[in-house]
Design a protein around this motif. Structure first.
Motif, PDB file in Angstrom:
ATOM      1  N   ALA A 132       0.820  -1.217   0.000  1.00  0.00           N
ATOM      2  CA  ALA A 132       0.000   0.000   0.000  1.00  0.00           C
ATOM      3  C   ALA A 132       0.852   1.265   0.000  1.00  0.00           C
ATOM      4  CB  ALA A 132      -0.941  -0.010   1.202  1.00  0.00           C
ATOM      5  N   ASN A 133       1.957   1.282   0.772  1.00  0.00           N
ATOM      6  CA  ASN A 133       2.803   2.473   0.838  1.00  0.00           C
ATOM      7  C   ASN A 133       3.455   2.771  -0.511  1.00  0.00           C
ATOM      8  OD1 ASN A 133       2.284   2.983   3.543  1.00  0.00           O
ATOM      9  ND2 ASN A 133       4.031   1.796   4.247  1.00  0.00           N
ATOM     10  N   ASP A 134       4.037   1.749  -1.131  1.00  0.00           N
ATOM     11  CA  ASP A 134       4.678   1.941  -2.437  1.00  0.00           C
ATOM     12  C   ASP A 134       3.654   2.352  -3.486  1.00  0.00           C
ATOM     13  OD1 ASP A 134       7.198   1.346  -1.493  1.00  0.00           O
ATOM     14  OD2 ASP A 134       7.107  -0.763  -2.062  1.00  0.00           O
ATOM     15  N   ARG A 135       2.484   1.709  -3.445  1.00  0.00           N
ATOM     16  CA  ARG A 135       1.431   2.051  -4.402  1.00  0.00           C
ATOM     17  C   ARG A 135       1.018   3.509  -4.252  1.00  0.00           C
ATOM     18  NH1 ARG A 135      -1.158  -2.544  -3.392  1.00  0.00           N
ATOM     19  NH2 ARG A 135      -2.695  -1.526  -2.076  1.00  0.00           N
ATOM     20  N   SER A 136       0.875   3.944  -2.999  1.00  0.00           N
ATOM     21  CA  SER A 136       0.486   5.329  -2.715  1.00  0.00           C
ATOM     22  C   SER A 136       1.518   6.309  -3.268  1.00  0.00           C
ATOM     23  CB  SER A 136       0.328   5.518  -1.205  1.00  0.00           C
ATOM     24  OG  SER A 136       0.092   6.861  -0.895  1.00  0.00           O
ATOM     25  N   ASN A 137       2.806   6.006  -3.080  1.00  0.00           N
ATOM     26  CA  ASN A 137       3.873   6.864  -3.609  1.00  0.00           C
ATOM     27  C   ASN A 137       3.830   6.927  -5.132  1.00  0.00           C
ATOM     28  OD1 ASN A 137       4.820   7.412  -1.055  1.00  0.00           O
ATOM     29  ND2 ASN A 137       6.553   6.020  -1.169  1.00  0.00           N
ATOM     30  N   LEU A 138       3.633   5.776  -5.761  1.00  0.00           N
ATOM     31  CA  LEU A 138       3.633   5.721  -7.219  1.00  0.00           C
ATOM     32  C   LEU A 138       2.423   6.431  -7.809  1.00  0.00           C
ATOM     33  CD1 LEU A 138       4.896   2.050  -7.518  1.00  0.00           C
ATOM     34  CD2 LEU A 138       6.159   4.114  -8.196  1.00  0.00           C
ATOM     35  N   VAL A 139       1.288   6.321  -7.147  1.00  0.00           N
ATOM     36  CA  VAL A 139       0.095   7.039  -7.605  1.00  0.00           C
ATOM     37  C   VAL A 139       0.318   8.543  -7.453  1.00  0.00           C
ATOM     38  CG1 VAL A 139      -2.338   7.504  -7.076  1.00  0.00           C
ATOM     39  CG2 VAL A 139      -1.522   5.141  -7.240  1.00  0.00           C
ATOM     40  N   ALA A 140       0.929   8.949  -6.324  1.00  0.00           N
ATOM     41  CA  ALA A 140       1.209  10.372  -6.097  1.00  0.00           C
ATOM     42  C   ALA A 140       2.187  10.915  -7.134  1.00  0.00           C
ATOM     43  CB  ALA A 140       1.754  10.586  -4.690  1.00  0.00           C
ATOM     44  N   LEU A 141       3.086  10.064  -7.623  1.00  0.00           N
ATOM     45  CA  LEU A 141       4.059  10.492  -8.624  1.00  0.00           C
ATOM     46  C   LEU A 141       3.355  11.012  -9.878  1.00  0.00           C
ATOM     47  CD1 LEU A 141       7.038  10.680  -9.534  1.00  0.00           C
ATOM     48  CD2 LEU A 141       6.847   8.304 -10.316  1.00  0.00           C
ATOM     49  N   LYS A 142       2.193  10.455 -10.175  1.00  0.00           N
ATOM     50  CA  LYS A 142       1.437  10.883 -11.364  1.00  0.00           C
ATOM     51  C   LYS A 142       0.892  12.304 -11.204  1.00  0.00           C
ATOM     52  CE  LYS A 142      -0.296   6.238 -12.372  1.00  0.00           C
ATOM     53  NZ  LYS A 142      -1.525   5.430 -12.506  1.00  0.00           N
ATOM     54  N   THR A 143       0.777  12.783  -9.967  1.00  0.00           N
ATOM     55  CA  THR A 143       0.129  14.079  -9.724  1.00  0.00           C
ATOM     56  C   THR A 143       1.104  15.250  -9.692  1.00  0.00           C
ATOM     57  OG1 THR A 143       0.317  14.024  -7.300  1.00  0.00           O
ATOM     58  CG2 THR A 143      -1.570  12.862  -8.276  1.00  0.00           C
ATOM     59  N   VAL A 144       2.405  14.986  -9.640  1.00  0.00           N
ATOM     60  CA  VAL A 144       3.371  16.083  -9.503  1.00  0.00           C
ATOM     61  C   VAL A 144       3.682  16.703 -10.864  1.00  0.00           C
ATOM     62  CG1 VAL A 144       4.381  15.153  -7.389  1.00  0.00           C
ATOM     63  CG2 VAL A 144       5.413  14.583  -9.582  1.00  0.00           C
ATOM     64  N   ARG A 145       3.950  18.009 -10.836  1.00  0.00           N
ATOM     65  CA  ARG A 145       4.231  18.727 -12.081  1.00  0.00           C
ATOM     66  C   ARG A 145       5.657  18.482 -12.568  1.00  0.00           C
ATOM     67  NH1 ARG A 145       1.563  22.814  -9.175  1.00  0.00           N
ATOM     68  NH2 ARG A 145       3.489  24.004  -8.867  1.00  0.00           N
ATOM     69  N   HIS A 146       6.571  18.219 -11.634  1.00  0.00           N
ATOM     70  CA  HIS A 146       7.967  17.991 -11.983  1.00  0.00           C
ATOM     71  C   HIS A 146       8.356  16.599 -11.492  1.00  0.00           C
ATOM     72  CE1 HIS A 146       8.499  22.177 -13.091  1.00  0.00           C
ATOM     73  NE2 HIS A 146       7.833  22.498 -11.999  1.00  0.00           N
ATOM     74  N   GLY A 147       9.075  15.857 -12.329  1.00  0.00           N
ATOM     75  CA  GLY A 147       9.415  14.486 -11.990  1.00  0.00           C
ATOM     76  C   GLY A 147      10.806  14.336 -11.418  1.00  0.00           C
ATOM     77  N   GLU A 171       7.596  12.022   3.569  1.00  0.00           N
ATOM     78  CA  GLU A 171       7.896  12.748   4.798  1.00  0.00           C
ATOM     79  C   GLU A 171       6.703  13.609   5.139  1.00  0.00           C
ATOM     80  OE1 GLU A 171      11.538  14.944   4.679  1.00  0.00           O
ATOM     81  OE2 GLU A 171      12.753  13.153   4.947  1.00  0.00           O
ATOM     82  N   ARG A 172       6.211  13.458   6.357  1.00  0.00           N
ATOM     83  CA  ARG A 172       5.044  14.225   6.820  1.00  0.00           C
ATOM     84  C   ARG A 172       3.883  14.124   5.824  1.00  0.00           C
ATOM     85  NH1 ARG A 172       9.433  17.093   7.453  1.00  0.00           N
ATOM     86  NH2 ARG A 172       8.968  18.554   5.773  1.00  0.00           N
ATOM     87  N   GLY A 173       3.662  12.928   5.309  1.00  0.00           N
ATOM     88  CA  GLY A 173       2.535  12.690   4.420  1.00  0.00           C
ATOM     89  C   GLY A 173       2.714  13.187   3.003  1.00  0.00           C
ATOM     90  N   ARG A 174       3.859  13.744   2.684  1.00  0.00           N
ATOM     91  CA  ARG A 174       4.078  14.269   1.337  1.00  0.00           C
ATOM     92  C   ARG A 174       5.141  13.460   0.593  1.00  0.00           C
ATOM     93  NH1 ARG A 174       1.796  18.712  -0.519  1.00  0.00           N
ATOM     94  NH2 ARG A 174       0.755  20.126   0.915  1.00  0.00           N
ATOM     95  N   LEU A 175       4.938  13.368  -0.711  1.00  0.00           N
ATOM     96  CA  LEU A 175       5.905  12.704  -1.562  1.00  0.00           C
ATOM     97  C   LEU A 175       7.126  13.603  -1.736  1.00  0.00           C
ATOM     98  CD1 LEU A 175       6.339  10.274  -3.618  1.00  0.00           C
ATOM     99  CD2 LEU A 175       5.630  11.914  -5.354  1.00  0.00           C
ATOM    100  N   ASN A 176       8.296  13.062  -1.520  1.00  0.00           N
ATOM    101  CA  ASN A 176       9.549  13.784  -1.746  1.00  0.00           C
ATOM    102  C   ASN A 176      10.456  12.940  -2.627  1.00  0.00           C
ATOM    103  OD1 ASN A 176       8.944  16.004  -0.062  1.00  0.00           O
ATOM    104  ND2 ASN A 176       9.609  14.880   1.740  1.00  0.00           N
ATOM    105  N   GLY A 196       3.225  20.532  -6.195  1.00  0.00           N
ATOM    106  CA  GLY A 196       2.079  19.724  -6.592  1.00  0.00           C
ATOM    107  C   GLY A 196       2.075  18.335  -6.005  1.00  0.00           C
ATOM    108  N   ALA A 197       2.974  18.029  -5.054  1.00  0.00           N
ATOM    109  CA  ALA A 197       2.982  16.690  -4.453  1.00  0.00           C
ATOM    110  C   ALA A 197       1.715  16.483  -3.640  1.00  0.00           C
ATOM    111  CB  ALA A 197       4.197  16.535  -3.559  1.00  0.00           C
ATOM    112  N   ALA A 198       1.066  15.356  -3.848  1.00  0.00           N
ATOM    113  CA  ALA A 198      -0.199  15.082  -3.159  1.00  0.00           C
ATOM    114  C   ALA A 198       0.062  14.626  -1.730  1.00  0.00           C
ATOM    115  CB  ALA A 198      -0.967  13.997  -3.904  1.00  0.00           C
ATOM    116  N   ARG A 199      -0.754  15.142  -0.797  1.00  0.00           N
ATOM    117  CA  ARG A 199      -0.659  14.695   0.586  1.00  0.00           C
ATOM    118  C   ARG A 199      -1.438  13.417   0.763  1.00  0.00           C
ATOM    119  NH1 ARG A 199       0.837  16.822   5.357  1.00  0.00           N
ATOM    120  NH2 ARG A 199       1.227  18.884   4.496  1.00  0.00           N
ATOM    121  N   ARG A 200      -0.836  12.439   1.481  1.00  0.00           N
ATOM    122  CA  ARG A 200      -1.513  11.177   1.720  1.00  0.00           C
ATOM    123  C   ARG A 200      -2.694  11.399   2.641  1.00  0.00           C
ATOM    124  NH1 ARG A 200       2.031   6.643   4.170  1.00  0.00           N
ATOM    125  NH2 ARG A 200       2.545   6.187   2.031  1.00  0.00           N
TER     126      ARG A 200
END
Length: 201
Positions: A132-147, A171-176, A196-200
């Motif tokens: 679930a954690n890895d999936r959440s990070n990978l899904v959030a990766l789709k939402t960021v403006r810069h890769g 970190e603190r619920g945000r993708l870094n 644009g990183a999505a908060r979990r």
């Protein structure tokens, strides 16, 4: 190159020691400990350090940069974005291990560090195979403006060196993005929060 203002300056640049931490026996050696055991541990630490030094030397001599390896892997599947990349000097020919996200699959590629050619074929895993954690990070990766490629450029500029690896962390619920940069003889970790990183939730 100017560092874009849109990146949050978590440019928490932390020096990572190339030399492995001193083993416990070196700090508090017991008189009861056999000399042969201490020597074996010394040999193991020295062997580990030699392997690290060899890997860093191979990286310094590589003709292909980490950014180039990412671009090569992403071009194999139109619209793919890199989720994780690292230099690997262990095989016969040093490679970059690149994981790209494309159409709800993670593709694993090996890019030759000397020629830039993909080697050894490719493999893919559907996102549902990840926890679930890895999936959440990978899904959030789709939402960021810069890769990750953008993060590597920023990190290399901030740490004045060449990136040797990069990937996703929370970190603190945000993708870094966490990038390790070789700067001179030091390794520096640069953590960046992309705009644009999505908060979990």
């Amino acid at each position: 190159m100017r560092v874009p203002r849109c990146w949050r300056p978590l440019l928490a640049v932390a020096l990572l020691a190339i030399i492995l931490p001193a083993p416990i026996y070196a700090m508090a050696s017991s008189a009861d400990e056999p000399t042969s055991l201490r020597n074996e541990t010394d040999d193991s630490a020295a062997s580990d350090q030699r392997a690290i030094n060899r890997e860093l030397e191979l990286f310094r001599g590589s003709a292909v940069s980490l950014s180039q390896a990412m671009a090569i892997a992403e071009a194999l599947h139109a619209g793919a974005t890199t989720a994780d990349v690292s230099f690997d000097g262990a095989p016969e020919a040093p490679v970059y291990r690149v994981k790209t996200l494309h159409k709800d699959r993670i593709w694993h590629h090996a890019i030759d560090a000397a020629t830039g050619k993909p080697v050894g074929g490719e493999a893919a895993l559907p996102l549902k195979e990840f926890d679930a954690n890895d999936r959440s990070n990978l899904v959030a990766l789709k939402t960021v403006r810069h890769g990750l490629a953008d993060a590597v450029r920023v990190a290399e500029h901030a740490a004045a060196g060449k990136a040797i690896s990069g990937g996703l962390i929370r970190e603190r619920g945000r993708l870094n993005f966490a990038i390790v940069v070789m700067s001179g003889n030091d390794l520096k970790a640069v953590v960046l929060e992309p705009p644009g990183a999505a908060r979990r939730r």
